[in-house]
Design a protein around this motif. Structure first.
Motif, PDB file in Angstrom:
ATOM      1  N   MET B  84       0.882  -1.143   0.000  1.00  0.00           N
ATOM      2  CA  MET B  84       0.000   0.000   0.000  1.00  0.00           C
ATOM      3  C   MET B  84       0.931   1.208   0.000  1.00  0.00           C
ATOM      4  O   MET B  84       1.665   1.416   0.973  1.00  0.00           O
ATOM      5  CB  MET B  84      -0.803  -0.058   1.294  1.00  0.00           C
ATOM      6  CG  MET B  84      -1.916   0.876   1.383  1.00  0.00           C
ATOM      7  SD  MET B  84      -2.851   0.421   2.858  1.00  0.00           S
ATOM      8  CE  MET B  84      -3.818   1.902   2.982  1.00  0.00           C
ATOM      9  N   ILE B  85       0.932   1.945  -1.090  1.00  0.00           N
ATOM     10  CA  ILE B  85       1.840   3.079  -1.206  1.00  0.00           C
ATOM     11  C   ILE B  85       1.118   4.357  -0.829  1.00  0.00           C
ATOM     12  O   ILE B  85       0.029   4.625  -1.335  1.00  0.00           O
ATOM     13  CB  ILE B  85       2.360   3.213  -2.643  1.00  0.00           C
ATOM     14  CG1 ILE B  85       3.066   1.927  -3.066  1.00  0.00           C
ATOM     15  CG2 ILE B  85       3.283   4.406  -2.773  1.00  0.00           C
ATOM     16  CD1 ILE B  85       3.550   1.961  -4.488  1.00  0.00           C
ATOM     17  N   LEU B  86       1.714   5.128   0.036  1.00  0.00           N
ATOM     18  CA  LEU B  86       1.082   6.369   0.467  1.00  0.00           C
ATOM     19  C   LEU B  86       2.082   7.513   0.382  1.00  0.00           C
ATOM     20  O   LEU B  86       3.247   7.352   0.741  1.00  0.00           O
ATOM     21  CB  LEU B  86       0.593   6.217   1.908  1.00  0.00           C
ATOM     22  CG  LEU B  86      -0.461   5.119   2.091  1.00  0.00           C
ATOM     23  CD1 LEU B  86      -0.569   4.710   3.549  1.00  0.00           C
ATOM     24  CD2 LEU B  86      -1.795   5.577   1.553  1.00  0.00           C
ATOM     25  N   GLN B  87       1.627   8.647  -0.100  1.00  0.00           N
ATOM     26  CA  GLN B  87       2.488   9.825  -0.182  1.00  0.00           C
ATOM     27  C   GLN B  87       2.200  10.738   1.011  1.00  0.00           C
ATOM     28  O   GLN B  87       1.048  10.988   1.338  1.00  0.00           O
ATOM     29  CB  GLN B  87       2.211  10.607  -1.461  1.00  0.00           C
ATOM     30  CG  GLN B  87       2.484   9.829  -2.733  1.00  0.00           C
ATOM     31  CD  GLN B  87       2.308  10.668  -3.985  1.00  0.00           C
ATOM     32  OE1 GLN B  87       3.253  11.169  -4.558  1.00  0.00           O
ATOM     33  NE2 GLN B  87       1.082  10.828  -4.406  1.00  0.00           N
ATOM     34  N   VAL B  94      -0.507  14.644   7.159  1.00  0.00           N
ATOM     35  CA  VAL B  94      -0.835  13.572   6.207  1.00  0.00           C
ATOM     36  C   VAL B  94      -0.135  12.284   6.617  1.00  0.00           C
ATOM     37  O   VAL B  94      -0.690  11.192   6.504  1.00  0.00           O
ATOM     38  CB  VAL B  94      -0.412  13.976   4.776  1.00  0.00           C
ATOM     39  CG1 VAL B  94      -0.687  12.839   3.809  1.00  0.00           C
ATOM     40  CG2 VAL B  94      -1.145  15.230   4.347  1.00  0.00           C
ATOM     41  N   ASN B  98      -1.787   8.659   7.186  1.00  0.00           N
ATOM     42  CA  ASN B  98      -1.304   7.481   6.475  1.00  0.00           C
ATOM     43  C   ASN B  98      -1.050   6.320   7.429  1.00  0.00           C
ATOM     44  O   ASN B  98      -1.357   5.168   7.121  1.00  0.00           O
ATOM     45  CB  ASN B  98      -0.018   7.815   5.709  1.00  0.00           C
ATOM     46  CG  ASN B  98      -0.296   8.665   4.485  1.00  0.00           C
ATOM     47  OD1 ASN B  98      -1.423   8.700   3.999  1.00  0.00           O
ATOM     48  ND2 ASN B  98       0.710   9.351   3.990  1.00  0.00           N
ATOM     49  N   LYS B 100      -2.543   5.821  10.177  1.00  0.00           N
ATOM     50  CA  LYS B 100      -3.873   5.363  10.566  1.00  0.00           C
ATOM     51  C   LYS B 100      -4.417   4.381   9.518  1.00  0.00           C
ATOM     52  O   LYS B 100      -4.917   3.303   9.843  1.00  0.00           O
ATOM     53  CB  LYS B 100      -4.785   6.585  10.666  1.00  0.00           C
ATOM     54  CG  LYS B 100      -6.054   6.376  11.427  1.00  0.00           C
ATOM     55  CD  LYS B 100      -6.697   7.730  11.660  1.00  0.00           C
ATOM     56  CE  LYS B 100      -8.085   7.630  12.226  1.00  0.00           C
ATOM     57  NZ  LYS B 100      -8.674   8.970  12.435  1.00  0.00           N
ATOM     58  N   LEU B 101      -4.300   4.787   8.251  1.00  0.00           N
ATOM     59  CA  LEU B 101      -4.749   3.920   7.160  1.00  0.00           C
ATOM     60  C   LEU B 101      -4.033   2.573   7.209  1.00  0.00           C
ATOM     61  O   LEU B 101      -4.640   1.520   7.003  1.00  0.00           O
ATOM     62  CB  LEU B 101      -4.452   4.586   5.812  1.00  0.00           C
ATOM     63  CG  LEU B 101      -5.603   5.330   5.156  1.00  0.00           C
ATOM     64  CD1 LEU B 101      -5.126   6.030   3.903  1.00  0.00           C
ATOM     65  CD2 LEU B 101      -6.714   4.342   4.821  1.00  0.00           C
ATOM     66  N   ARG B 103      -2.833   1.105   9.817  1.00  0.00           N
ATOM     67  CA  ARG B 103      -3.363   0.327  10.941  1.00  0.00           C
ATOM     68  C   ARG B 103      -4.700  -0.302  10.562  1.00  0.00           C
ATOM     69  O   ARG B 103      -4.968  -1.462  10.881  1.00  0.00           O
ATOM     70  CB  ARG B 103      -3.536   1.206  12.167  1.00  0.00           C
ATOM     71  CG  ARG B 103      -2.234   1.747  12.728  1.00  0.00           C
ATOM     72  CD  ARG B 103      -2.494   2.478  14.033  1.00  0.00           C
ATOM     73  NE  ARG B 103      -2.895   1.532  15.059  1.00  0.00           N
ATOM     74  CZ  ARG B 103      -2.230   1.320  16.182  1.00  0.00           C
ATOM     75  NH1 ARG B 103      -1.128   1.998  16.428  1.00  0.00           N
ATOM     76  NH2 ARG B 103      -2.658   0.449  17.060  1.00  0.00           N
ATOM     77  N   GLN B 104      -5.531   0.480   9.926  1.00  0.00           N
ATOM     78  CA  GLN B 104      -6.848  -0.030   9.546  1.00  0.00           C
ATOM     79  C   GLN B 104      -6.734  -1.216   8.596  1.00  0.00           C
ATOM     80  O   GLN B 104      -7.553  -2.120   8.608  1.00  0.00           O
ATOM     81  CB  GLN B 104      -7.676   1.078   8.895  1.00  0.00           C
ATOM     82  CG  GLN B 104      -8.088   2.155   9.876  1.00  0.00           C
ATOM     83  CD  GLN B 104      -8.855   3.276   9.226  1.00  0.00           C
ATOM     84  OE1 GLN B 104      -9.046   3.284   8.012  1.00  0.00           O
ATOM     85  NE2 GLN B 104      -9.296   4.231  10.024  1.00  0.00           N
ATOM     86  N   ASN B 105      -5.714  -1.181   7.780  1.00  0.00           N
ATOM     87  CA  ASN B 105      -5.556  -2.267   6.820  1.00  0.00           C
ATOM     88  C   ASN B 105      -4.693  -3.394   7.358  1.00  0.00           C
ATOM     89  O   ASN B 105      -4.347  -4.312   6.637  1.00  0.00           O
ATOM     90  CB  ASN B 105      -4.981  -1.725   5.508  1.00  0.00           C
ATOM     91  CG  ASN B 105      -6.043  -1.023   4.690  1.00  0.00           C
ATOM     92  OD1 ASN B 105      -6.821  -1.652   3.994  1.00  0.00           O
ATOM     93  ND2 ASN B 105      -6.120   0.302   4.819  1.00  0.00           N
ATOM     94  N   ARG B 106      -4.364  -3.291   8.632  1.00  0.00           N
ATOM     95  CA  ARG B 106      -3.638  -4.353   9.320  1.00  0.00           C
ATOM     96  C   ARG B 106      -2.386  -4.783   8.557  1.00  0.00           C
ATOM     97  O   ARG B 106      -2.199  -5.964   8.254  1.00  0.00           O
ATOM     98  CB  ARG B 106      -4.563  -5.560   9.539  1.00  0.00           C
ATOM     99  CG  ARG B 106      -5.804  -5.268  10.372  1.00  0.00           C
ATOM    100  CD  ARG B 106      -5.450  -4.881  11.788  1.00  0.00           C
ATOM    101  NE  ARG B 106      -6.617  -4.804  12.663  1.00  0.00           N
ATOM    102  CZ  ARG B 106      -7.342  -3.703  12.882  1.00  0.00           C
ATOM    103  NH1 ARG B 106      -7.020  -2.563  12.282  1.00  0.00           N
ATOM    104  NH2 ARG B 106      -8.363  -3.726  13.706  1.00  0.00           N
TER     105      ARG B 106
END
Lengths: 314, 314
Positions: B84-87, B94, B98, B100-101, B103-106
């Motif tokens: 999962m790539i996040l900028q 931000v 990110n 948080k995201l 963590r949500q996606n484990r």
DNA sequence: GTTTTTCCAACAAACGTTTGCGGAATTGTT
DNA sequence: AACAATTCCGCAAACGTTTGTTGGAAAAAC
């Protein structure tokens, strides 16, 4: 821990009116303390909606694709989507595996740039058949069933050709990519059509920067007064050959390219190019995706407008 | 459709010995016909294992990070992981979102390049506390609790300086980046220490390619015999100035840089550079991640070795 | 002819959520 | 005091898998 049921917790966290303020507060406080984050897998499974897009690209490390990806990522974040980026390495086998992965992850839509050897588009259309929109970009199949967003291939080549004509150039070395790609066909056709018989063309097809360099170096013996490069990669190869031959630009030879804009600014003088922005294309692709998801079944081929950016190379 | 239970289908697809060959065949054939793909969300939920890595980077469109990402993607695919790539856009807010995201996606692990203003590392360490390894790369916190993989800043500058000395160069224009960055300090210090008094240095600090071009163009009046560029961006600016001045490489002036490797190959002759490969760093980060997952609790700071890649520019 | 073994396949629980429905307790209305 | 309305919360099912356990029929052994 609070002596209340799971469903009450769920509702409390979502500020459901059925739950008392007192309970809501106790729940949110504990959630905070425990660093609770909802399990996205469970949510997706329950809702059968993933808010996930797939993105298949030949390679991430490319100045066209990475700006495309950056644009998609921005929009995904704004719209609460995630994205799964996959590289095909321009290998049709890997491409198939990537599609499989996308299916397993129940993507809601796919952005795809096909490999130069992709011949079987059924896996893509099968996605479409189960209501997963596929937006092809950049390298797209020549199939009317496909949603496509492209740089304006014909228009960009026409602009470049017209610029060459305006400068009264008489002998152009025109470098194009792999003949099987529709992008190549369109650019070549428009370029030839525009120049007509007004200027002499030496047309070469190359598959990478190195071939572009060799082709340029050899063709320089025929003394062209201008070099046209269909893409950034070709431009980099061609420029090496020009430096190798010790020619100065635009005195000895003029150069014009179709480009994303990064490479032309590396040289002095900067290369004049017709801009095809990956970033803009990404934005367009995303809005096209959203239109499909909103129910538009209208198949379309969209293009971004292109723009001549003057350097000092012609 | 086959009149058999779900569990039988599941076992049949996994070639479980409990299932007869006849049933297996019927199941696999139907699965094929229906384009069945297992739902990754359900599998992940059931197994509580996602095979997912998070990757946070300031921006994707950068020739260092994109090669890093490409390396991680390759390894992920080989090891059956997704990513999962996040900028972050170099924005700490931000960055928090990110995480948080993630963590949500484990996620099972995180690769993180922190922003220049990140001061609170607790969210990262909290991940570590729940057995989610965090591998920091490139820009890393100065905290002994962190697993770090970096390019060897001092070593790369030392190699470049030694190369210059070996070639018996006497007057070097050395271009460095922003003085406040630790990367600049480390490279400058090592460079100066290595050259010592054996060669004359003209040191300039620049913030971008344009400043590099101007600084180079002005400094050329002092007739340096060599130019050293600390980074790719500086190299691009400096090269423009050299072309502008009509100098030939290496005849009129030698050039050497610290680089990811892409830019130096755009010129003829290709520029000699000390490689700080994002690609290799990605491979190293991935193996470090796998070591952590395999149970290694040994905190480490790893660096990639650097390598002189000879072009023809010095 | 009965028991044991072997082979297949079904049942049910679990992963972490969401949500329709029903129910208890409290409050309000005559 | 009886009834209605309101407030708050729990039960259970469902999403698509996997897997331990159980069950039943056919085949083998006695």
């Amino acid at each position: 821990m609070l002596g209340i049921s799971i469903s009450t917790v769920s509702r409390a966290l979502k500020d459901h009116p059925d739950i008392s303020d007192k309970t809501k507060q106790r729940v949110t406080e504990l959630a905070q303390a425990l660093d609770y984050e909802p399990n996205a897998n469970a949510i997706n499974l329950r809702s059968s909606k993933n808010n996930l897009f797939g993105l298949i690209v030949p390679t991430i490390s490319n100045f066209f694709y990475d700006s495309f990806i950056a644009a998609i990522e921005e929009e995904c974040r704004r719209n609460n989507y995630s994205m799964m980026i996959l590289q095909s390495g321009d290998d049709p086998v890997v491409e198939q595996e990537n599609i499989k992965l996308c299916r397993q992850n129940r993507i809601g839509g796919l952005f795809a740039c096909i490999t130069s050897q992709t011949s079987n588009f059924e896996p893509f259309f099968k996605l479409h058949n189960i209501d997963v929109p596929v937006i092809f970009f950049d390298k797209v199949p020549d199939d009317s069933r496909a949603n496509r967003v492209c740089v304006a291939d014909a228009a960009s080549a026409t602009i470049a050709a017209n610029t060459i004509l305006e400068k009264k150039k008489k002998k152009v070395l025109a470098l194009f990519g792999n003949q099987n790609l529709s992008i190549t066909k369109k650019r070549l056709e428009a370029f030839q059509k525009t120049t007509g018989k007004k200027t002499k063309l030496i047309i070469e097809h190359v598959n990478n920067a190195e071939e572009a360099q060799q082709a340029t170096y050899l063709a320089l013996k025929e003394n062209p007064d201008t070099i046209f490069c269909m893409s950034d990669e070709i431009l980099t190869g061609s420029m090496k050959a020009i430096q190798q031959a010790g020619l100065s630009i635009p005195g000895d030879i003029a150069v014009i390219a179709i480009s994303n804009g990064f490479i032309p600014k590396l040289y002095f003088p900067e290369i004049t190019y017709v801009e095809t922005s990956g970033y803009k294309l990404g934005k367009l692709a995303f809005s096209s995706m959203m239109a499909c998801l909103a129910g538009s079944t209208f198949l379309q081929e969209l293009t971004i407008e292109c723009l001549l950016v003057e350097g000092g190379s012609i």
